[in-house]
Every structure is written in structure tokens, then in C-alpha cells.
Design a protein around this motif. Structure first.
Motif, PDB file in Angstrom:
ATOM      1  N   ALA A  41       0.402  -0.818   0.051  1.00  0.00           N
ATOM      2  CA  ALA A  41       0.159  -0.397   0.100  1.00  0.00           C
ATOM      3  C   ALA A  41       1.091   1.488   0.359  1.00  0.00           C
ATOM      4  CB  ALA A  41      -1.602  -0.290   0.975  1.00  0.00           C
ATOM      5  N   MET A  42       1.712   1.130   0.624  1.00  0.00           N
ATOM      6  CA  MET A  42       2.903   2.279   0.725  1.00  0.00           C
ATOM      7  C   MET A  42       4.084   2.881  -0.386  1.00  0.00           C
ATOM      8  SD  MET A  42       4.528   1.736   4.528  1.00  0.00           S
ATOM      9  CE  MET A  42       5.537   3.225   4.832  1.00  0.00           C
ATOM     10  N   VAL A  43       3.720   1.460  -1.260  1.00  0.00           N
ATOM     11  CA  VAL A  43       4.593   1.851  -2.530  1.00  0.00           C
ATOM     12  C   VAL A  43       3.506   1.827  -3.597  1.00  0.00           C
ATOM     13  CG1 VAL A  43       5.514   0.531  -4.723  1.00  0.00           C
ATOM     14  CG2 VAL A  43       6.445   0.217  -2.391  1.00  0.00           C
ATOM     15  N   GLN A  44       2.163   1.554  -3.488  1.00  0.00           N
ATOM     16  CA  GLN A  44       0.820   2.022  -4.541  1.00  0.00           C
ATOM     17  C   GLN A  44       0.775   3.541  -4.465  1.00  0.00           C
ATOM     18  OE1 GLN A  44      -2.038  -0.448  -4.758  1.00  0.00           O
ATOM     19  NE2 GLN A  44      -3.251   0.715  -6.316  1.00  0.00           N
ATOM     20  N   GLU A  45       0.619   4.239  -2.580  1.00  0.00           N
ATOM     21  CA  GLU A  45      -0.244   5.552  -2.903  1.00  0.00           C
ATOM     22  C   GLU A  45       0.955   6.524  -3.558  1.00  0.00           C
ATOM     23  OE1 GLU A  45      -3.178   5.953  -2.349  1.00  0.00           O
ATOM     24  OE2 GLU A  45      -3.663   3.735  -2.026  1.00  0.00           O
ATOM     25  N   ASN A  46       2.112   6.025  -3.089  1.00  0.00           N
ATOM     26  CA  ASN A  46       3.522   6.808  -3.333  1.00  0.00           C
ATOM     27  C   ASN A  46       3.973   6.707  -4.482  1.00  0.00           C
ATOM     28  OD1 ASN A  46       2.563   8.927  -0.858  1.00  0.00           O
ATOM     29  ND2 ASN A  46       2.673   6.776  -0.213  1.00  0.00           N
ATOM     30  N   GLU A  47       3.586   6.040  -5.543  1.00  0.00           N
ATOM     31  CA  GLU A  47       4.295   5.473  -6.472  1.00  0.00           C
ATOM     32  C   GLU A  47       6.144   5.250  -6.864  1.00  0.00           C
ATOM     33  OE1 GLU A  47       3.105   8.044  -9.902  1.00  0.00           O
ATOM     34  OE2 GLU A  47       1.457   8.820  -7.971  1.00  0.00           O
ATOM     35  N   LEU A  48       6.041   4.449  -5.796  1.00  0.00           N
ATOM     36  CA  LEU A  48       7.593   4.083  -5.208  1.00  0.00           C
ATOM     37  C   LEU A  48       8.492   2.974  -5.981  1.00  0.00           C
ATOM     38  CD1 LEU A  48       7.391   4.491  -1.331  1.00  0.00           C
ATOM     39  CD2 LEU A  48       8.153   6.128  -3.156  1.00  0.00           C
ATOM     40  N   SER A  49       9.168   3.250  -6.442  1.00  0.00           N
ATOM     41  CA  SER A  49       9.507   1.521  -7.127  1.00  0.00           C
ATOM     42  C   SER A  49      10.902   1.712  -6.715  1.00  0.00           C
ATOM     43  CB  SER A  49      10.434   2.030  -8.181  1.00  0.00           C
ATOM     44  OG  SER A  49      11.067   3.341  -8.809  1.00  0.00           O
ATOM     45  N   PRO A  50      11.789  -0.129  -6.252  1.00  0.00           N
ATOM     46  CA  PRO A  50      13.020  -0.062  -5.223  1.00  0.00           C
ATOM     47  C   PRO A  50      13.562   0.340  -5.772  1.00  0.00           C
ATOM     48  CG  PRO A  50      11.496  -1.987  -6.090  1.00  0.00           C
ATOM     49  CD  PRO A  50      11.096  -1.187  -6.965  1.00  0.00           C
ATOM     50  N   PRO A  51      14.138   0.965  -7.014  1.00  0.00           N
ATOM     51  CA  PRO A  51      15.520   0.998  -7.039  1.00  0.00           C
ATOM     52  C   PRO A  51      15.519   3.111  -6.475  1.00  0.00           C
ATOM     53  CG  PRO A  51      14.796   0.526  -9.001  1.00  0.00           C
ATOM     54  CD  PRO A  51      13.711   0.450  -8.392  1.00  0.00           C
ATOM     55  N   ASN A  52      14.432   3.669  -5.855  1.00  0.00           N
ATOM     56  CA  ASN A  52      14.494   4.813  -6.357  1.00  0.00           C
ATOM     57  C   ASN A  52      14.620   4.394  -3.876  1.00  0.00           C
ATOM     58  OD1 ASN A  52      14.035   6.505  -7.766  1.00  0.00           O
ATOM     59  ND2 ASN A  52      12.356   5.945  -8.547  1.00  0.00           N
ATOM     60  N   ILE A  53      14.136   3.663  -3.581  1.00  0.00           N
ATOM     61  CA  ILE A  53      14.427   3.878  -2.266  1.00  0.00           C
ATOM     62  C   ILE A  53      15.671   2.750  -1.695  1.00  0.00           C
ATOM     63  CG2 ILE A  53      13.281   2.397  -0.170  1.00  0.00           C
ATOM     64  CD1 ILE A  53      11.633   1.599  -2.054  1.00  0.00           C
ATOM     65  N   ALA A  54      16.395   4.504  -0.542  1.00  0.00           N
ATOM     66  CA  ALA A  54      17.180   4.709  -0.070  1.00  0.00           C
ATOM     67  C   ALA A  54      17.487   3.580   1.207  1.00  0.00           C
ATOM     68  CB  ALA A  54      17.440   5.929   0.945  1.00  0.00           C
ATOM     69  N   SER A  55      16.632   3.092   2.017  1.00  0.00           N
ATOM     70  CA  SER A  55      16.410   2.293   3.160  1.00  0.00           C
ATOM     71  C   SER A  55      15.072   2.523   3.589  1.00  0.00           C
ATOM     72  CB  SER A  55      17.364   2.072   4.504  1.00  0.00           C
ATOM     73  OG  SER A  55      16.674   3.894   4.784  1.00  0.00           O
ATOM     74  N   VAL A  56      15.029   1.042   4.032  1.00  0.00           N
ATOM     75  CA  VAL A  56      13.570   1.089   4.837  1.00  0.00           C
ATOM     76  C   VAL A  56      13.453   0.574   6.541  1.00  0.00           C
ATOM     77  CG1 VAL A  56      11.547  -0.778   5.085  1.00  0.00           C
ATOM     78  CG2 VAL A  56      12.218  -0.244   2.687  1.00  0.00           C
ATOM     79  N   PHE A  57      13.478   1.160   7.226  1.00  0.00           N
ATOM     80  CA  PHE A  57      13.352   0.586   8.789  1.00  0.00           C
ATOM     81  C   PHE A  57      11.956   0.321   9.109  1.00  0.00           C
ATOM     82  CE2 PHE A  57      16.106   3.636   7.632  1.00  0.00           C
ATOM     83  CZ  PHE A  57      17.907   3.290   8.941  1.00  0.00           C
ATOM     84  N   ILE A  58      12.008  -0.987   9.943  1.00  0.00           N
ATOM     85  CA  ILE A  58      10.963  -1.372  10.163  1.00  0.00           C
ATOM     86  C   ILE A  58      11.413  -1.568  11.825  1.00  0.00           C
ATOM     87  CG2 ILE A  58       9.611  -3.827  10.317  1.00  0.00           C
ATOM     88  CD1 ILE A  58      10.097  -4.561   7.879  1.00  0.00           C
ATOM     89  N   SER A  59      10.429  -1.577  13.100  1.00  0.00           N
ATOM     90  CA  SER A  59      10.094  -1.008  13.955  1.00  0.00           C
ATOM     91  C   SER A  59       9.307  -2.550  14.931  1.00  0.00           C
ATOM     92  CB  SER A  59      10.313  -0.258  15.295  1.00  0.00           C
ATOM     93  OG  SER A  59       9.349   0.705  14.931  1.00  0.00           O
ATOM     94  N   VAL A  60       8.646  -3.143  15.976  1.00  0.00           N
ATOM     95  CA  VAL A  60       8.109  -4.244  15.840  1.00  0.00           C
ATOM     96  C   VAL A  60       7.999  -3.444  18.229  1.00  0.00           C
ATOM     97  CG1 VAL A  60       8.019  -4.915  14.832  1.00  0.00           C
ATOM     98  CG2 VAL A  60       9.585  -6.020  17.016  1.00  0.00           C
ATOM     99  N   THR A  61       7.096  -4.153  18.364  1.00  0.00           N
ATOM    100  CA  THR A  61       6.192  -3.801  20.081  1.00  0.00           C
ATOM    101  C   THR A  61       7.504  -5.398  20.790  1.00  0.00           C
ATOM    102  OG1 THR A  61       4.537  -4.480  19.253  1.00  0.00           O
ATOM    103  CG2 THR A  61       5.207  -2.060  19.695  1.00  0.00           C
ATOM    104  N   ASN A  62       7.154  -5.391  21.666  1.00  0.00           N
ATOM    105  CA  ASN A  62       8.074  -6.741  22.070  1.00  0.00           C
ATOM    106  C   ASN A  62       6.955  -7.170  22.332  1.00  0.00           C
ATOM    107  OD1 ASN A  62       6.728  -5.718  24.261  1.00  0.00           O
ATOM    108  ND2 ASN A  62       7.510  -5.610  26.213  1.00  0.00           N
ATOM    109  N   ASP A  63       6.109  -7.242  22.205  1.00  0.00           N
ATOM    110  CA  ASP A  63       5.570  -8.527  21.801  1.00  0.00           C
ATOM    111  C   ASP A  63       5.927  -9.514  20.633  1.00  0.00           C
ATOM    112  OD1 ASP A  63       4.049  -6.883  20.842  1.00  0.00           O
ATOM    113  OD2 ASP A  63       2.446  -6.679  22.260  1.00  0.00           O
TER     114      ASP A  63
END
Length: 126
Positions: free
Chosen positions: A29-51
Motif C-alpha cells: 500500500a505504501m508503494v502503490q499510494e506513493n508511486e515508489l519503485s525499489p531503485p528509488n528507495i534508500a532504506s526501510v526501517f521496521i520496528s516492532v513492539t516487544n510482543d
């Protein structure tokens, strides 16, 4: 211009399949709504709660075509008392021509509570 694009989702169960599927759904959804393509992505950070520890949500990105070389990092969210449980947060840093106010931030499931000010009306009701 480099922009940060935020997203978050939640899972009902700390199970690998749900962690991966909800993360993939969010990234799609993030990619589609913002018209992104992998070559234009610098990095992705993902955090999760401790559960959430049954799997790495970053595995979801490896299911997407063209994402092999996109740097991804998972980390644990700060354990703030009373914060939203079973939450996966994503920050994509990408090159885009969009103005900051035109970037679409995506929140799914219970994560819609995090930033109701950034959720479009059709998402709020859907």
C-alpha cells in the motif's frame, strides 16, 4: 527530493504468517499510494513492539519483485506503558518528486489510532 514515508499495522497473533502478510500488505500500500519503485528507495526501517518476535517482518520485502538490494533493518520499538500492542511500524526513505504534504502515510488495522490526522477519510471508514 528524499522523503520519509510512514506506515504502521498491527497483528492479532504473534505468528510468522500474520507478521509477514500484514507487513507485505502495508508495504504494498505504501508503494502503490506513493508511486515508489525499489531503485528509488534508500532504506526501510521496521520496528516492532516487544510482543512480536515470531519472525522478522523484513522477510515480507523479500517477497516483492525488485527489492533484493533495498537495505532493510528491523528493530524493537521503545516499550512505552500503555502503547499500542502488536504493532509493526515502517519508515521508507525514498526519492520522490512529491511535496512533503503530498506523501501518503498508511495505517492499517488498530494502527489507525496512531495518527488519525494523517488518515484519509476513505481509509478511516474502510
Amino acid at each position: 527530493m528524499m522523503r520519509g514515508i510512514r506506515g504502521a499495522t498491527t497483528v492479532d497473533r504473534n505468528e510468522s504468517s500474520e507478521i509477514i502478510s500484514h507487513t507485505k500488505e502495508l508495504i504494498d500500500a505504501m508503494v502503490q499510494e506513493n508511486e515508489l519503485s525499489p531503485p528509488n528507495i534508500a532504506s526501510v526501517f521496521i520496528s516492532v513492539t516487544n510482543d512480536i518476535n515470531a519472525d522478522f517482518p523484513a522477510k515480507a520485502l523479500r517477497l516483492l519483485d525488485g527489492w533484493k538490494f533495498v537495505p532493510v533493518m528491523c528493530m524493537q520499538e521503545i516499550n512505552v506503558p500503555g502503547s499500542l500492542a502488536k504493532c509493526i511500524r515502517v519508515m521508507i526513505t525514498a526519492n520522490t518528486e512529491r511535496n512533503q504534504e503530498d506523501v501518503v502515510h498508511i495505517y492499517h488495522y488498530q494502527a489507525k489510532k496512531l495518527r488519525p490526522d494523517l488518515i484519509r477519510e476513505e481509509e478511516r471508514n474502510g
